[in-house]
Structure formats: C-alpha cells, structure tokens
Design a protein around this motif. Structure first.
Motif, short mmCIF file in Angstrom:
data_model
loop_
_atom_site.label_atom_id
_atom_site.label_comp_id
_atom_site.label_asym_id
_atom_site.label_seq_id
_atom_site.Cartn_x
_atom_site.Cartn_y
_atom_site.Cartn_z
N CYS A 127 1.25 5.48 -1.13
CA CYS A 127 0.51 6.71 -1.39
C CYS A 127 0.59 7.08 -2.86
O CYS A 127 1.69 7.15 -3.44
CB CYS A 127 1.07 7.84 -0.53
SG CYS A 127 0.28 9.44 -0.81
N LYS A 128 -0.53 7.31 -3.48
CA LYS A 128 -0.58 7.66 -4.90
C LYS A 128 0.09 9.00 -5.18
O LYS A 128 0.77 9.18 -6.19
CB LYS A 128 -2.03 7.69 -5.37
CG LYS A 128 -2.20 8.02 -6.85
CD LYS A 128 -3.68 7.98 -7.25
CE LYS A 128 -3.85 8.32 -8.73
NZ LYS A 128 -5.29 8.31 -9.12
N GLU A 129 -0.10 9.95 -4.26
CA GLU A 129 0.45 11.29 -4.47
C GLU A 129 1.96 11.37 -4.20
O GLU A 129 2.66 12.23 -4.75
CB GLU A 129 -0.27 12.30 -3.57
CG GLU A 129 -1.69 12.61 -3.99
CD GLU A 129 -2.67 11.47 -3.66
OE1 GLU A 129 -3.76 11.45 -4.26
OE2 GLU A 129 -2.33 10.60 -2.82
N ASN A 130 2.45 10.49 -3.36
CA ASN A 130 3.88 10.48 -3.04
C ASN A 130 4.30 9.05 -2.77
O ASN A 130 4.02 8.49 -1.71
CB ASN A 130 4.16 11.35 -1.82
CG ASN A 130 5.66 11.47 -1.51
OD1 ASN A 130 6.46 10.66 -1.96
ND2 ASN A 130 6.02 12.48 -0.74
N SER A 131 4.94 8.44 -3.73
CA SER A 131 5.27 7.01 -3.64
C SER A 131 6.30 6.71 -2.55
O SER A 131 6.57 5.54 -2.27
CB SER A 131 5.78 6.51 -4.99
OG SER A 131 6.95 7.24 -5.38
N GLU A 139 4.63 5.07 2.54
CA GLU A 139 4.00 3.74 2.60
C GLU A 139 2.97 3.71 3.72
O GLU A 139 3.18 4.31 4.78
CB GLU A 139 5.06 2.67 2.84
CG GLU A 139 4.52 1.25 2.78
CD GLU A 139 5.60 0.21 2.98
OE1 GLU A 139 5.24 -0.94 3.34
OE2 GLU A 139 6.80 0.54 2.79
N SER A 169 0.84 -1.20 0.00
CA SER A 169 0.00 0.00 0.00
C SER A 169 0.88 1.25 0.00
O SER A 169 1.51 1.57 1.01
CB SER A 169 -0.92 0.00 1.22
OG SER A 169 -1.74 -1.15 1.21
#
Length: 277
Positions: A137-141, A144, A135
């Motif tokens: 974060c879409k906005e900041n890879s 986690e 899992s």
C-alpha cells in the motif's frame, strides 16, 4: 547472427540454463537457496513453456516453469538489458495466473507465484544484488495486498554485495564462471558434462540451423509483409528440410518437432517418407 559453439556456452546462456534446470535436484536446490524456502517436490509442466490466453493474445515462452504442491515458479535467465523487463514480469504473471486457474474455479485456488529473473547486468542501476517486488500500500507500507505474488530480480554484477554466502556464490558463478562452493561446483560439472553429450550437441545444432533458416528467408524477403510471408511459407520448407536431416541423427521425434516448430504429425509423416525411399 552468429551462434556460440556449444563448447563456449555457460549457465548464463538460456539453452544451457534450461537444460541444467531439467535436473530436478539442481533446480529444486537453486530455488530453495534463492528464495530461502523448503520445497517438498517439484513438477515440470514444461521447460520453455509457451503460454497463450487466447489465439489473438501475445504468447510468452517461459524459460523454466515448475510447480510444487502450493507454489509456482518461473525462472528466467536474462543476458540483454531491456527497458521492458518490468512489463514482462507483469505480463508473465497474468499468463501464469490464467494457466493455473481453470474456468469456474475459485480465486482462492491461485497458487503463490514467484517470477525470478537472473540478470547478467544491473537492471535498475542501484547496485543491489537482488530487487524484490511485492504489492504494498502506497499510503501505508505496513499494509500488504497479499495477492501471493513476488517478482525477484537478481543482479549478478553485484555478487560481492550479497550477504547470503550461497546466493553470492551462485551470482558470482553466473557472472565469472568461477565455482566457489559445493553447489556451484556441481553446476559447473553438470554444464561441462552436458557440452560433451552427443544428443544435446545435435539438438543445439538443429535449433541453430532452424533459427538461421528463418532469419535468412525473412531477410531475403525484405519488408515487413515479406518477412511474414518468408516465415510462414519459405521457412516451413526449410524446416521440413532440417527435420529430414535431423531424422538421420537419432533424435526423438518430439525433439525434432520442438527444434523445427513443425507438428509432431508432420515429423511422423516425414519419417515414413524416408523409410519408403
């Protein structure tokens, strides 16, 4: 449906895979190789464990479900492509969490979990030997979620693209049955020995008989309602007949109960009936 003779089974077949993973040493070593971790010990809550959250919920039967001190592992062998594979991992994860957190316990007690699928095909058609999902974060890879869950799906068709030589050898063995290192040679030896185990052969036969009986009754009934009726009524009688036959094969009562899906108490009753005849 035609079942494979036990002589033709490989580690890629669920029955043989589950049986092999009963060997604690092989199971532990496989997990350590696939996940690049060290495991202190493993315990078996159940092989082919069935999980149900509520009586109306869809149950799941996990191939190999094992734990160590702070982690839980579900290992699945997958031979048939399925568009629902990602959704299965989601549901399996939820059921494992329910199984591992008792009422009133804190969320911090949830163990780190790994859902592992070993596929004999490429589930995503990107020719990767391994697909690991966490899992993020879409906005900041770089962020986690840290929910302590991992879903790892291996593609044995791409064994030659795997850089880890031990994982590559294992995936190659799954795909080609060619053992190329010490670990896969031990797996191969275990599988070949298992095929000549009299008790295992009888158990495999009993499972196939029971499954065939259920399908035959359902087919004869025809429509959806008839299938349910056939499985609940006709197949029960078939299961009883199968259990009586298996009682003459020196199998344990627990094995017969598992093979026929009859309660252990029913198997005990049948055993007494046979003794009184």
């Amino acid at each position: 449906m035609t079942f494979k003779p036990i002589e033709e089974l490989t580690l890629a077949d669920n029955f043989m895979f589950c049986h092999t993973m009963k060997n604690e040493e092989l199971c532990k070593e496989l997990l350590e190789k696939l996940l690049h971790i060290k495991i202190d010990h493993i315990v078996y809550p159940e092989l082919e464990k069935e999980l149900t959250a509520y009586y109306e919920s869809k149950s799941v039967r996990l191939d190999v479900y094992v734990k160590d001190s702070d982690k839980v592992y579900d290992i699945e062998m997958q031979n048939q492509p399925s568009t629902f594979l990602p959704l299965r991992t989601r549901y399996y994860q939820s059921m494992i969490d329910v199984d591992n957190l008792l009422k009133g316990e804190d969320y911090s007690n949830l163990k780190e979990s790994f859902i592992i699928f070993i596929c004999t095909f490429d589930p995503f058609n990107h020719e990767l030997p391994c697909y690991t999902f966490k899992s993020i974060c879409k906005e900041n890879s770089n962020i986690e979620l840290k929910d302590k869950t991992s879903k790892i799906i291996f593609n044995s068709t791409a064994y030659d693209k795997e850089k880890d030589v031990e994982i590559s050898a294992f995936l190659k063995y799954i795909k080609t049955q060619e053992a190329t290192d010490d670990f896969t040679n031990r797996l191969k030896t275990f599988v070949e020995k298992a095929k000549h185990n009299k008790e295992l052969r009888s158990y495999y036969l009993s499972m196939n008989i029971h499954d065939s009986d259920i399908r035959r009754v359902a087919f004869q009934e025809g429509e959806a309602f008839g299938i349910e009726k056939g499985i609940s009524e006709g197949a029960e009688q078939k299961a009883i007949e199968t259990a009586k036959n298996l009682l003459t094969m020196n199998l344990s009562l627990e094995q017969i109960a598992l093979a026929t899906s009859l309660p252990l108490e029913k198997i005990q009753e049948l055993e007494q009936e046979i003794k009184q005849q």
